[in-house]
Motif scaffolding. Sequence first.
Motif, PDB file in Angstrom:
ATOM      1  N   LYS A 213      -2.252   4.338  -1.115  1.00 26.90           N
ATOM      2  CA  LYS A 213      -3.004   5.310  -1.914  1.00 26.90           C
ATOM      3  C   LYS A 213      -3.358   6.555  -1.105  1.00 26.90           C
ATOM      4  N   ALA A 214      -3.612   6.352   0.204  1.00 28.90           N
ATOM      5  CA  ALA A 214      -3.958   7.489   1.061  1.00 28.90           C
ATOM      6  C   ALA A 214      -2.742   8.357   1.371  1.00 28.90           C
ATOM      7  N   ARG A 215      -1.581   7.708   1.600  1.00 35.00           N
ATOM      8  CA  ARG A 215      -0.392   8.450   2.023  1.00 35.00           C
ATOM      9  C   ARG A 215       0.517   8.853   0.868  1.00 35.00           C
ATOM     10  N   ARG A 216       0.442   8.128  -0.244  1.00 26.79           N
ATOM     11  CA  ARG A 216       1.281   8.427  -1.409  1.00 26.79           C
ATOM     12  C   ARG A 216       0.406   8.467  -2.668  1.00 26.79           C
ATOM     13  N   PRO A 217      -0.535   9.408  -2.732  1.00 24.14           N
ATOM     14  CA  PRO A 217      -1.482   9.437  -3.861  1.00 24.14           C
ATOM     15  C   PRO A 217      -0.828   9.716  -5.209  1.00 24.14           C
ATOM     16  N   GLN A 218       0.407  10.229  -5.195  1.00 23.17           N
ATOM     17  CA  GLN A 218       1.083  10.545  -6.451  1.00 23.17           C
ATOM     18  C   GLN A 218       1.548   9.301  -7.202  1.00 23.17           C
ATOM     19  N   ALA A 219       1.640   8.174  -6.516  1.00 26.72           N
ATOM     20  CA  ALA A 219       2.109   6.933  -7.155  1.00 26.72           C
ATOM     21  C   ALA A 219       1.011   6.340  -8.032  1.00 26.72           C
ATOM     22  N   SER A 220       1.404   5.726  -9.135  1.00 31.30           N
ATOM     23  CA  SER A 220       0.424   5.095 -10.024  1.00 31.30           C
ATOM     24  C   SER A 220      -0.190   3.871  -9.349  1.00 31.30           C
ATOM     25  N   ASP A 221      -1.398   3.535  -9.761  1.00 27.71           N
ATOM     26  CA  ASP A 221      -2.086   2.369  -9.196  1.00 27.71           C
ATOM     27  C   ASP A 221      -1.290   1.091  -9.444  1.00 27.71           C
ATOM     28  N   ALA A 222      -0.736   0.965 -10.640  1.00 32.44           N
ATOM     29  CA  ALA A 222       0.024  -0.244 -10.991  1.00 32.44           C
ATOM     30  C   ALA A 222       1.251  -0.381 -10.102  1.00 32.44           C
ATOM     31  N   LEU A 223       1.969   0.717  -9.903  1.00 31.24           N
ATOM     32  CA  LEU A 223       3.165   0.682  -9.058  1.00 31.24           C
ATOM     33  C   LEU A 223       2.794   0.352  -7.621  1.00 31.24           C
ATOM     34  N   ALA A 224       1.738   0.989  -7.094  1.00 30.65           N
ATOM     35  CA  ALA A 224       1.321   0.749  -5.711  1.00 30.65           C
ATOM     36  C   ALA A 224       0.971  -0.719  -5.501  1.00 30.65           C
ATOM     37  N   ARG A 225       0.254  -1.309  -6.461  1.00 28.81           N
ATOM     38  CA  ARG A 225      -0.160  -2.711  -6.333  1.00 28.81           C
ATOM     39  C   ARG A 225       1.047  -3.644  -6.359  1.00 28.81           C
ATOM     40  N   GLU A 226       1.975  -3.394  -7.265  1.00 21.90           N
ATOM     41  CA  GLU A 226       3.167  -4.238  -7.367  1.00 21.90           C
ATOM     42  C   GLU A 226       4.037  -4.135  -6.117  1.00 21.90           C
ATOM     43  N   VAL A 227       4.194  -2.922  -5.608  1.00 24.78           N
ATOM     44  CA  VAL A 227       4.999  -2.723  -4.398  1.00 24.78           C
ATOM     45  C   VAL A 227       4.400  -3.476  -3.222  1.00 24.78           C
ATOM     46  N   VAL A 228       3.098  -3.361  -3.031  1.00 28.83           N
ATOM     47  CA  VAL A 228       2.443  -4.028  -1.901  1.00 28.83           C
ATOM     48  C   VAL A 228       2.618  -5.533  -1.993  1.00 28.83           C
ATOM     49  N   LEU A 229       2.406  -6.110  -3.164  1.00 24.41           N
ATOM     50  CA  LEU A 229       2.545  -7.558  -3.315  1.00 24.41           C
ATOM     51  C   LEU A 229       3.993  -8.003  -3.149  1.00 24.41           C
TER      52      LEU A 229
END
Length: 307
Positions: A213-229
């Motif tokens: 979220k800090a380095r790629r703030p343009q990504a949606s929250d849902a996408l960021a969460r799925e990618v991390v998991l």
Amino acid sequence: MLRKPPESIDETLELLRSTGYVAGRDLATVAFLALKMGRPLFLEGEAGVGKTEIAKVLAQTLGRKLIRLQCYEGLDISSAVYEWNYSAQMIEIRLAEASGELDRARLGQDIFSERFLIRRALLQALDAPSGEAPVLLIDELDRTDEAFEAFLLEVLSDFQVTVPELGTIRAEEPPIVIITSNRTREVHDALKRRCLYHWVGYPDALRELEIVKARRPQASDALAREVVLFVRSLRAGDLYKAPGVAETLDWVTALHELDAMSLDPQIVNDTLGVLLKYQDDISRMQGSEAKRILDQIKDEIRTMAHT
């Protein structure tokens, strides 16, 4: 503009986070102590977990020049410390011969003077003017051989090097030294004892999500969460090279460029080459295995949403 080093662990933590580098308190503590004590900081861990980035962040936030020595097998003094500009020396000799004013003793002193000296990374870092000490990044030390490691130990002991033709060059103000290793081989204990040590591991899910979220703030929250998991599931599997945080950020960027709002089996299969760098790993994950992991993390997200 030079900035004073942080005066506390909390200030160090804030300094790192001000550039989007999300660090834990343990890393901030050892970084603070390294700055306060004037000791090199030895960072060890898997590739892509952010070791090199720490040096860049310190240089940026403290207003220091970053000097990077990228290590490799066969690295020697002429590549790391200094060498003479042989072509310029030859021209000087030819000009002296052509002019008929060849004083060998004087010419010898002249061609081995400062103006023919090529300063490489280590000498640049040690020869900086007082008040302008840089951040010296010695990156991937484990790629060098033990002979260079022994030489580096001598340099870091007294922050000086000797150029036989010119004498000893000593740092007026020692540089801030960051040494990294991917642990492809063990670095000798003698060098580690000169440093403060920290193992930089993979972050937990919450911290990696914060990093994204800090380095790629343009990504949606849902996408960021799925990618991390998804990435964390890959790291738990039997891969030749597990993806680091750098690959997580690259994947988020790639998915955003493809206008993906969430993961699906097709887009995962199409973009695995951004995340994984070995064909055997990609082949193992494509198809049913990627879908299995994706179904698993989506179930996990749904469960978390209902608790």
